[in-house]
Write a protein that holds these residues in place. Structure first.
Motif, PDB file in Angstrom:
ATOM      1  N   ALA A  78      32.493  44.450  62.314  1.00 17.10           N
ATOM      2  CA  ALA A  78      32.705  43.058  62.734  1.00 17.10           C
ATOM      3  C   ALA A  78      33.476  42.292  61.675  1.00 17.10           C
ATOM      4  CB  ALA A  78      31.361  42.394  63.022  1.00 17.10           C
ATOM      5  N   ARG A  79      33.168  42.556  60.416  1.00 12.87           N
ATOM      6  CA  ARG A  79      33.845  41.891  59.302  1.00 12.87           C
ATOM      7  C   ARG A  79      35.348  42.111  59.339  1.00 12.87           C
ATOM      8  NH1 ARG A  79      34.181  45.409  55.538  1.00 12.87           N
ATOM      9  NH2 ARG A  79      36.327  45.116  54.917  1.00 12.87           N
ATOM     10  N   LEU A  80      35.770  43.286  59.797  1.00  7.17           N
ATOM     11  CA  LEU A  80      37.192  43.599  59.838  1.00  7.17           C
ATOM     12  C   LEU A  80      37.924  42.795  60.922  1.00  7.17           C
ATOM     13  CD1 LEU A  80      37.009  47.439  59.165  1.00  7.17           C
ATOM     14  CD2 LEU A  80      37.892  45.673  57.631  1.00  7.17           C
ATOM     15  N   GLY A  81      37.156  42.193  61.841  1.00  4.55           N
ATOM     16  CA  GLY A  81      37.759  41.308  62.828  1.00  4.55           C
ATOM     17  C   GLY A  81      37.652  39.854  62.427  1.00  4.55           C
ATOM     18  N   SER A  82      36.482  39.484  61.901  1.00  2.00           N
ATOM     19  CA  SER A  82      36.223  38.112  61.462  1.00  2.00           C
ATOM     20  C   SER A  82      35.186  38.187  60.365  1.00  2.00           C
ATOM     21  CB  SER A  82      35.694  37.270  62.626  1.00  2.00           C
ATOM     22  OG  SER A  82      35.093  36.083  62.160  1.00  2.00           O
ATOM     23  N   GLY A  83      35.521  37.655  59.191  1.00  2.00           N
ATOM     24  CA  GLY A  83      34.613  37.770  58.055  1.00  2.00           C
ATOM     25  C   GLY A  83      33.215  37.268  58.370  1.00  2.00           C
ATOM     26  N   SER A  84      33.117  36.084  58.990  1.00  2.00           N
ATOM     27  CA  SER A  84      31.796  35.519  59.264  1.00  2.00           C
ATOM     28  C   SER A  84      31.028  36.324  60.300  1.00  2.00           C
ATOM     29  CB  SER A  84      31.925  34.059  59.719  1.00  2.00           C
ATOM     30  OG  SER A  84      32.736  33.959  60.857  1.00  2.00           O
TER      31      SER A  84
END
Length: 359
Positions: free
Chosen positions: A160-166
């Motif tokens: 998920a981080r690789l799409g959106s950090g938060s």
């Protein structure tokens, strides 16, 4: 940083078709991250409350196809095909392809819906991309089998981080830290970890009412804002300040120091927007009604000695935070005094939640 742990090392036993549905929440950062390096590595650690009512529900249908060189998928948001959302998701799949090689063997049909307005600064990318990550990990668990829940959560946060950090902070709850920090054991820049200490009762079941000042899309995306931290004149000091604040809030949460919590959380919110005001080019995401709400909260707190406070994400909407024991009084104040500053008087009552749920 060891990313090899997330490579698929077991045999993959492909299945013909399957589908999974996950509900994953948004989150609200108490100590903010603003600024990152590739690939999605935060310049400072952050901590957030996981929310409960602000969530995305995503179903992915996986249909086995001949292996392709590009990931194939259709994307529907709230029942409508959304071609404009596809480039971001395509880029996400490109970033995770080494860790999820099986995505080239499936055509995916993604159906998502939000319980709150997207792209308006309530971390819809966090809930949306964490939901996709959990669906992918459900598929991986079918194809590889015998994955532990801890590994599934950790890898889902990593993806998920690789799409959106938060989004790395939306897999678990109620408090999640993302970013390596000496005060948090096993913290990592690669994924979020649950806050490892016992929290004082005053911070349990904390309330968050989100005042919808502006439901429209932000004029400046978070991605653009993060990039403006490169060469920002105050960036180095800001990253140090955030890491110092994370250490402080670690103690505050354990010892129930609510007045210190209020000061730190509001300072973090205003500092986030100060970085926007002082970047080049500079920009303002707050609206006049954002400031009206902040001043009203300060006035109410001074008058009543309430423990109400505010925080902001990268947008105009205001998160009103307060302990559960003040719920009745604060909701009356919001309804009577603050709702008039919201679009059509709309606000969302939320509480701290526990993370992703399989449907």
């Amino acid at each position: 940083m060891n990313t090899d742990q997330f490579l698929v090392k077991s045999d993959i036993n492909l299945i013909e078709n399957t589908k999974f549905t996950w509900k994953t929440p948004s989150n609200i950062a108490l100590v903010k991250y603003w600024g990152k390096s590739n690939p999605q590595i935060p310049k400072n650690a952050s901590i957030s409350f996981t929310l409960n009512n602000c969530h995305t529900i995503t179903t992915i249908d996986f249909e086995k196809v001949e292996k392709t060189t590009e990931v194939t998928f259709d994307l529907f948001f709230e029942g409508k095909k959304k071609e404009e959302f596809k480039p971001k998701i395509a880029e996400f799949f490109k970033r995770i392809q080494d860790y999820c090689p099986y995505i080239f063997n499936y055509k995916m049909t993604i159906n998502s819906e939000n319980s709150f307005p997207h792209s308006s600064g309530i971390a819809s990318s966090a809930s949306g991309l964490s939901a996709i990550a959990m669906c992918l990990m459900s598929l991986e668990n079918e194809l590889v089998q015998d994955l532990s829940q801890d590994f599934i959560n950790k890898k889902a946060s990593f993806l998920a981080r690789l799409g959106s950090g938060s989004a790395s902070r939306s897999i678990e709850g109620p408090l999640v830290v993302w970013g390596e920090h000496p005060a948090i054991v096993e913290s990592s820049d690669l994924y979020g970890v649950q806050f490892p200490f016992k929290v004082d009762p005053i911070f349990q079941n904390y309330q968050d009412v989100i005042l919808l000042v502006d439901k429209g899309e932000k004029q400046v995306s978070s991605t653009v804002g993060h990039n403006l931290m490169h060469n920002h004149p105050y960036a180095t000091n800001r990253f140090q300040q955030a890491n110092d604040n994370l250490e402080k809030i670690t103690t505050i949460l354990q010892e129930g120091k609510i007045k210190e919590f209020i000061h730190l959380v509001e300072s973090e919110a205003l500092t986030l927007h100060a970085m926007m005001l002082t970047s080049s080019p500079y920009f303002i995401l707050m609206k006049p009604n954002t400031l009206e709400i902040i001043n009203s909260i300060w006035e109410y707190r001074n008058k009543t000695n309430s423990n109400i406070c505010f925080t902001l994400d990268a947008g105009a909407n205001v998160h009103v935070l307060f302990p559960e024991n003040e719920k009745d009084e604060v909701l009356q104040f919001i309804d009577k005094e603050l709702s008039k500053y919201c679009q059509k008087n709309h606000y969302i009552c939320d509480t701290v939640g526990l993370g992703a749920t399989k449907m």
